[in-house]
Design a protein around this motif. Structure first.
Motif, PDB file in Angstrom:
ATOM      1  N   LEU A 204       0.783  -1.235   0.000  1.00 35.86           N
ATOM      2  CA  LEU A 204       0.000   0.000   0.000  1.00 35.86           C
ATOM      3  C   LEU A 204       0.815   1.286   0.000  1.00 35.86           C
ATOM      4  O   LEU A 204       0.241   2.372  -0.099  1.00 35.86           O
ATOM      5  CB  LEU A 204      -0.938   0.016   1.216  1.00 35.86           C
ATOM      6  N   GLY A 205       2.124   1.229   0.127  1.00 40.38           N
ATOM      7  CA  GLY A 205       2.859   2.471   0.296  1.00 40.38           C
ATOM      8  C   GLY A 205       2.628   3.030   1.687  1.00 40.38           C
ATOM      9  O   GLY A 205       1.814   2.526   2.454  1.00 40.38           O
ATOM     10  N   PRO A 206       3.327   4.107   2.060  1.00 35.83           N
ATOM     11  CA  PRO A 206       3.265   4.608   3.431  1.00 35.83           C
ATOM     12  C   PRO A 206       2.104   5.539   3.733  1.00 35.83           C
ATOM     13  O   PRO A 206       1.893   5.905   4.888  1.00 35.83           O
ATOM     14  CB  PRO A 206       4.593   5.344   3.587  1.00 35.83           C
ATOM     15  N   GLY A 267     -10.400  -0.679   0.254  1.00 32.72           N
ATOM     16  CA  GLY A 267     -11.018  -1.773   0.984  1.00 32.72           C
ATOM     17  C   GLY A 267     -10.104  -2.481   1.963  1.00 32.72           C
ATOM     18  O   GLY A 267     -10.539  -3.374   2.683  1.00 32.72           O
ATOM     19  N   VAL A 268      -8.814  -2.106   1.994  1.00 33.17           N
ATOM     20  CA  VAL A 268      -7.850  -2.753   2.876  1.00 33.17           C
ATOM     21  C   VAL A 268      -7.284  -1.716   3.833  1.00 33.17           C
ATOM     22  O   VAL A 268      -6.856  -0.633   3.408  1.00 33.17           O
ATOM     23  CB  VAL A 268      -6.699  -3.404   2.071  1.00 33.17           C
ATOM     24  N   THR A 269      -7.259  -2.042   5.117  1.00 31.74           N
ATOM     25  CA  THR A 269      -6.680  -1.151   6.117  1.00 31.74           C
ATOM     26  C   THR A 269      -5.165  -1.325   6.142  1.00 31.74           C
ATOM     27  O   THR A 269      -4.656  -2.452   6.182  1.00 31.74           O
ATOM     28  CB  THR A 269      -7.249  -1.467   7.515  1.00 31.74           C
ATOM     29  N   ARG A 270      -4.445  -0.219   6.103  1.00 31.64           N
ATOM     30  CA  ARG A 270      -2.986  -0.278   6.121  1.00 31.64           C
ATOM     31  C   ARG A 270      -2.495  -0.867   7.435  1.00 31.64           C
ATOM     32  O   ARG A 270      -3.009  -0.560   8.514  1.00 31.64           O
ATOM     33  CB  ARG A 270      -2.408   1.120   5.903  1.00 31.64           C
ATOM     34  N   SER A 271      -1.501  -1.733   7.357  1.00 36.36           N
ATOM     35  CA  SER A 271      -0.875  -2.346   8.522  1.00 36.36           C
ATOM     36  C   SER A 271       0.635  -2.243   8.358  1.00 36.36           C
ATOM     37  O   SER A 271       1.133  -1.930   7.267  1.00 36.36           O
ATOM     38  CB  SER A 271      -1.277  -3.822   8.621  1.00 36.36           C
ATOM     39  N   PRO A 272       1.403  -2.520   9.405  1.00 35.76           N
ATOM     40  CA  PRO A 272       2.869  -2.501   9.244  1.00 35.76           C
ATOM     41  C   PRO A 272       3.338  -3.452   8.145  1.00 35.76           C
ATOM     42  O   PRO A 272       4.286  -3.145   7.413  1.00 35.76           O
ATOM     43  CB  PRO A 272       3.372  -2.942  10.624  1.00 35.76           C
ATOM     44  N   GLU A 273       2.671  -4.591   8.004  1.00 32.94           N
ATOM     45  CA  GLU A 273       3.084  -5.566   6.996  1.00 32.94           C
ATOM     46  C   GLU A 273       2.797  -5.092   5.576  1.00 32.94           C
ATOM     47  O   GLU A 273       3.496  -5.482   4.639  1.00 32.94           O
ATOM     48  CB  GLU A 273       2.369  -6.904   7.250  1.00 32.94           C
ATOM     49  N   SER A 274       1.772  -4.277   5.402  1.00 29.03           N
ATOM     50  CA  SER A 274       1.391  -3.839   4.052  1.00 29.03           C
ATOM     51  C   SER A 274       1.998  -2.493   3.672  1.00 29.03           C
ATOM     52  O   SER A 274       1.785  -2.005   2.567  1.00 29.03           O
ATOM     53  CB  SER A 274      -0.135  -3.753   3.932  1.00 29.03           C
TER      54      SER A 274
END
Length: 294
Positions: A204-206, A267-274
């Motif tokens: 997702l980028g930062p 539709g996707v929540t950003r996480s440290p992994e993404s």
């Protein structure tokens, strides 16, 4: 042995140095070996041909354990399904009976969202994922938003007009990632031999960022006023028809843009992994500015 498809693409060409640094045996599938840098060509096993060709993929996959799968652009395809799913059928057949157990592939965000039912290239990408998953291999589908690097496709227009053009609202904040970061993520998965199962991996980028915000950052980095202009979907499709795209593929680009405008990539929540590290300003400083000034 790892097999890398599309090794001269934006992502593939940045992936190879990561893999070569580890001395992992590599085999690449490329239509024309002369397009590989000599430093790469001398260190990999080359299989010339298209990775849509059954004989080529059977030869390339023989004895390998991992695969990087990236479908190349085909603007003249008769349909999006032909460009993604039909292209991948020979590889899927080889995966079902061959030695490769892990596949890392490039796909798109959108699985599980309503918009993905009619999202052009995204719909084709997700159908390709399903085809590969059905072979039973362990799979990591790297799910992408729009690439920062896509702006380079408008480089001439950017220089001439001081603007870039898309049909997505200028104030809509969306995820965006750099191809360099995508290559790094792909390398990590390819070099890790311990994972199993099948999973989508968002990249997702930062930050979420709008095109208006991008224009302001570009202005600051380039030292020139840059504007973003939203155009109609019809005008967007006409551009691709003018570039020689088939009607189906031009419509596929348009449907994807329409879906992104409706929140496809949210539709996707950003996480440290993404989250990948390169901010848009960093990308502008390291990639856009040298290209703009060249």
């Amino acid at each position: 042995m790892l097999v890398v498809t599309a090794p001269t693409s934006q992502i593939g060409s940045q992936l190879l140095p990561h893999l070569l640094a580890t001395e992992t045996p590599l085999r690449v599938i490329v239509r024309d070996a002369s397009k590989l840098p000599p430093a790469v060509r001398d260190r990999v096993e080359v299989v010339e041909g298209s990775h849509a060709d059954a004989a080529t993929v059977e030869r390339a996959f023989d004895g390998a354990h991992g695969l990087f799968w990236l479908v190349p652009a085909n603007p003249k395809a008769a349909s999006v399904a032909q460009a993604y799913v039909d292209f991948s059928r020979p590889a899927a057949a080889a995966l079902a009976t061959g030695s490769i157990t892990r596949v890392v592939e490039i796909t798109a965000l959108g699985r599980g969202t309503v918009q993905a039912l009619d999202a052009g290239y995204v719909t084709g990408s997700l159908a390709m994922d399903d085809l590969i998953a059905a072979t039973g291999v362990h799979q990591r589908a790297l799910a992408m938003p729009s690439f920062m690097d896509n702006i380079l496709m408008q480089l001439r227009v950017l220089r001439e007009t001081g603007a870039f053009f898309l049909p997505i609202p200028g104030d809509l904040q969306l995820p965006s990632c750099s191809t360099g970061d995508i290559a790094a993520v792909a390398a990590r998965w390819l070099l890790d031999g311990d994972w199993v199962g099948q999973q989508d991996v968002p990249v997702l980028g930062p930050e979420n960022i709008s095109f208006n915000q991008m224009a302001r950052i570009m202005s600051e980095v380039l030292g020139r006023d840059i504007a973003y202009q939203q155009i109609s979907l019809d005008a967007y499709k006409a551009q691709f028809l003018g570039f020689g795209f088939s009607d189906a593929m031009a419509e596929g680009m348009t449907a994807m843009a329409r879906a992104k405008s409706e929140g496809l990539d949210l539709g996707v929540t950003r996480s440290p992994e993404s989250t990948t590290p390169t901010h848009f300003r960093q990308w502008c400083e390291s990639i856009l500015r040298p290209a703009f000034l060249a």
